[in-house]
Design a protein around this motif. Structure first.
Motif, PDB file in Angstrom:
ATOM      1  N   TRP A 155       0.860  -1.177   0.000  1.00 22.34           N
ATOM      2  CA  TRP A 155       0.000   0.000   0.000  1.00 22.34           C
ATOM      3  C   TRP A 155       0.900   1.231   0.000  1.00 22.34           C
ATOM      4  N   VAL A 156       0.512   2.240  -0.781  1.00 23.18           N
ATOM      5  CA  VAL A 156       1.262   3.495  -0.830  1.00 23.18           C
ATOM      6  C   VAL A 156       0.423   4.564  -0.124  1.00 23.18           C
ATOM      7  N   VAL A 157       0.991   5.150   0.932  1.00 20.17           N
ATOM      8  CA  VAL A 157       0.268   6.085   1.796  1.00 20.17           C
ATOM      9  C   VAL A 157       0.857   7.482   1.648  1.00 20.17           C
ATOM     10  N   ASN A 158      -0.024   8.479   1.494  1.00 11.88           N
ATOM     11  CA  ASN A 158       0.396   9.870   1.390  1.00 11.88           C
ATOM     12  C   ASN A 158      -0.527  10.754   2.229  1.00 11.88           C
ATOM     13  N   GLY A 159       0.046  11.758   2.881  1.00 13.67           N
ATOM     14  CA  GLY A 159      -0.774  12.694   3.641  1.00 13.67           C
ATOM     15  C   GLY A 159       0.040  13.437   4.682  1.00 13.67           C
ATOM     16  N   ARG A 160      -0.663  14.229   5.484  1.00 14.26           N
ATOM     17  CA  ARG A 160      -0.039  14.927   6.617  1.00 14.26           C
ATOM     18  C   ARG A 160      -0.857  14.648   7.864  1.00 14.26           C
ATOM     19  N   LYS A 161      -0.170  14.557   8.991  1.00 12.85           N
ATOM     20  CA  LYS A 161      -0.808  14.310  10.279  1.00 12.85           C
ATOM     21  C   LYS A 161      -0.361  15.376  11.272  1.00 12.85           C
ATOM     22  N   ALA A 162      -1.177  15.600  12.291  1.00 16.47           N
ATOM     23  CA  ALA A 162      -0.863  16.626  13.293  1.00 16.47           C
ATOM     24  C   ALA A 162      -1.210  16.122  14.686  1.00 16.47           C
ATOM     25  N   PHE A 163      -0.551  16.707  15.691  1.00 17.56           N
ATOM     26  CA  PHE A 163      -0.751  16.333  17.094  1.00 17.56           C
ATOM     27  C   PHE A 163      -0.483  14.839  17.305  1.00 17.56           C
ATOM     28  N   ILE A 164       0.559  14.326  16.654  1.00 14.86           N
ATOM     29  CA  ILE A 164       0.872  12.903  16.756  1.00 14.86           C
ATOM     30  C   ILE A 164       1.795  12.705  17.958  1.00 14.86           C
ATOM     31  N   THR A 165       1.206  12.216  19.024  1.00 14.39           N
ATOM     32  CA  THR A 165       1.920  12.083  20.297  1.00 14.39           C
ATOM     33  C   THR A 165       3.006  11.035  20.199  1.00 14.39           C
ATOM     34  N   GLY A 166       4.218  11.445  20.570  1.00 19.92           N
ATOM     35  CA  GLY A 166       5.325  10.507  20.653  1.00 19.92           C
ATOM     36  C   GLY A 166       5.953  10.115  19.339  1.00 19.92           C
ATOM     37  N   ALA A 167       5.570  10.763  18.224  1.00 21.65           N
ATOM     38  CA  ALA A 167       6.149  10.387  16.933  1.00 21.65           C
ATOM     39  C   ALA A 167       7.667  10.551  16.933  1.00 21.65           C
ATOM     40  N   GLN A 168       8.142  11.610  17.580  1.00 18.27           N
ATOM     41  CA  GLN A 168       9.578  11.828  17.703  1.00 18.27           C
ATOM     42  C   GLN A 168      10.151  10.781  18.653  1.00 18.27           C
ATOM     43  N   GLY A 169      10.935   9.856  18.122  1.00 15.52           N
ATOM     44  CA  GLY A 169      11.553   8.818  18.943  1.00 15.52           C
ATOM     45  C   GLY A 169      10.793   7.514  18.995  1.00 15.52           C
ATOM     46  N   ALA A 170       9.631   7.431  18.336  1.00 11.55           N
ATOM     47  CA  ALA A 170       8.855   6.185  18.337  1.00 11.55           C
ATOM     48  C   ALA A 170       9.529   5.123  17.483  1.00 11.55           C
ATOM     49  N   GLY A 171       9.336   3.848  17.863  1.00  9.73           N
ATOM     50  CA  GLY A 171       9.893   2.732  17.115  1.00  9.73           C
ATOM     51  C   GLY A 171       8.896   2.060  16.199  1.00  9.73           C
ATOM     52  N   LEU A 172       7.622   2.357  16.382  1.00 10.91           N
ATOM     53  CA  LEU A 172       6.582   1.810  15.506  1.00 10.91           C
ATOM     54  C   LEU A 172       5.372   2.719  15.561  1.00 10.91           C
ATOM     55  N   GLY A 173       4.504   2.553  14.573  1.00  6.22           N
ATOM     56  CA  GLY A 173       3.324   3.397  14.522  1.00  6.22           C
ATOM     57  C   GLY A 173       2.134   2.683  13.917  1.00  6.22           C
TER      58      GLY A 173
END
Length: 388
Positions: A155-173
């Motif tokens: 699957w090819v995913v495109n977009g923007r997200k905001a207020f994503i808690t913990g994205a900085q330093g996360a190991g999975l999402g």
């Protein structure tokens, strides 16, 4: 809170001792920034929790989950320090992501993505909310603009997200996107070159490692077997996660406000003004009395909603009611704590000032009160029509 079972009492007792004796001293540790504690400090705290046998206490050694009422008791105690949930691996978004994967993930997905989270080895992020200025999904997930297109076995995913808690330093999402079938969820390893953290927002709260980020997703290729469940069923899976996640926020912040009330009470029983202790002035004593009332009402709402979830109900209506009632009650509690402590209450000398900021943010995160009231009003109208 009263423990609902002997099992919860035993786990909760160990959690409370750990938080009060080992986590609380870290509240003055300088290893943090404006967004939250550093990953190095969290890793150190989790190692202590692992050694004490209290890491991820709501998930048992055999992989089973405590009941929601048991979880409420344990997570409340983990919240006695703003650092407690991160230290014990009971924090958002990890706790909610673990719950979702446990309910929906395949055996291989659990092995690859869930198990490292349960072991406290990685942090995770949940990519749902989108920038408001672009008309993206917020409280209304049907506005989602992030796309997912099938290309062979990816699957090819495109977009923007905001207020994503913990994205900085996360190991999975877990990424939510919209395919031709409807909403989907994808499990991804992080970091990924297709995912760019544009900035970490300056927000009023500061308890969550990594803060809250604005993220760009540019031609992210996800293997088809990393789709969580089936294409088009993402909103249904989101509901599996969101009702318990709303409730666990209430659990953790109840613990924080119990601690703030303890600190304010200690202050009022030691500080003298106008010839007597502050607690003996009705203007102070009555505020602390009102705190007891609000704390007990919050506790009972949490217990009621947890019982609904334990009975197998979806709990959407009940969790909306609880989120509104508890977040607003806790706001009153910690506001009174600040007021009772006067100037000291707005300093960093105690955690009261931080808890005040965290609860103010909590009234918005996982749906502001107005959205939940609107949802409840729709439920009232729908129920009336069915009975008319």
């Amino acid at each position: 809170m009263n423990p609902p079972t002997p099992r919860a009492a035993e786990i909760g007792a160990r959690v409370e001792v750990f938080v009060r004796e080992l986590v609380v001293p870290y509240e003055r540790d300088p290893r943090r920034d404006a967004h939250g504690p550093s990953d190095a400090m969290v890793a150190e705290l989790r190692q202590l929790a692992r050694a004490a046998g209290v890491l991820t206490p709501h998930i048992l050694a055999d992989g089973t989950h405590l009941t929601q009422r048991e979880t409420a008791y344990v997570l409340c105690l983990s919240g006695l320090s703003p650092l407690g949930p991160a230290a014990l691996n009971t924090a958002a978004p990890d706790e909610g992501n673990m719950y979702l994967l446990g309910k929906v993930g395949s055996a291989e997905q659990k092995r690859r993505f869930l198990d490292p989270m349960v072991r406290g080895e990685v942090r995770s992020a949940f990519f749902m909310t989108e920038p408001a200025e672009e008309g993206g999904a917020g409280s209304d997930p049907s506005m989602m603009q992030t796309t997912a297109v099938l290309d062979g076995n990816h699957w090819v995913v495109n977009g923007r997200k905001a207020f994503i808690t913990g994205a900085q330093g996360a190991g999975l999402g877990i990424v939510m996107a919209k395919s031709a079938d409807g909403a989907c969820m994808f499990l991804i390893d992080l970091p990924d070159p297709a995912i760019t953290i544009e900035r970490v927002l300056d927000t009023i709260d500061s308890s969550m490692p990594g803060g809250h980020a604005v993220v760009r997703i540019d031609h992210l290729r996800v293997p088809a077997d990393q789709m969580l469940g089936h294409s088009g069923e993402g909103f249904r899976y989101a509901q599996v996660r969101l009702a318990p996640a709303r409730l666990s926020h209430c659990m953790r912040w109840l613990g924080a406000c119990i601690r703030a009330h303890e600190i304010a009470t200690d202050y009022a029983c030691r500080r003298r003004a106008f010839g007597k202790l502050l607690i003996d002035h009705e203007g102070v004593g009555f505020q602390l009395a009102d705190n007891l009332i609000d704390l007990k009402q919050a506790e009972r709402m949490i217990d009621w909603c947890a019982g609904v979830l334990d009975a197998g109900e979806a709990g959407g209506i009940e969790s909306s009611m609880t989120k509104v009632a508890v977040s607003e009650a806790l706001m009153r509690v910690v506001d009174r704590c600040v007021q009772v402590m006067g100037g000291t209450g707005v300093t960093g000398d105690t955690i009261v000032e931080q808890v005040f900021r965290e609860i103010r943010a909590f009234r918005i995160y996982d749906g502001p009160s107005e959205v939940h009231r609107w949802s409840l009003a729709k439920h009232i109208k729908r129920t009336w029509k069915e009975r008319a």
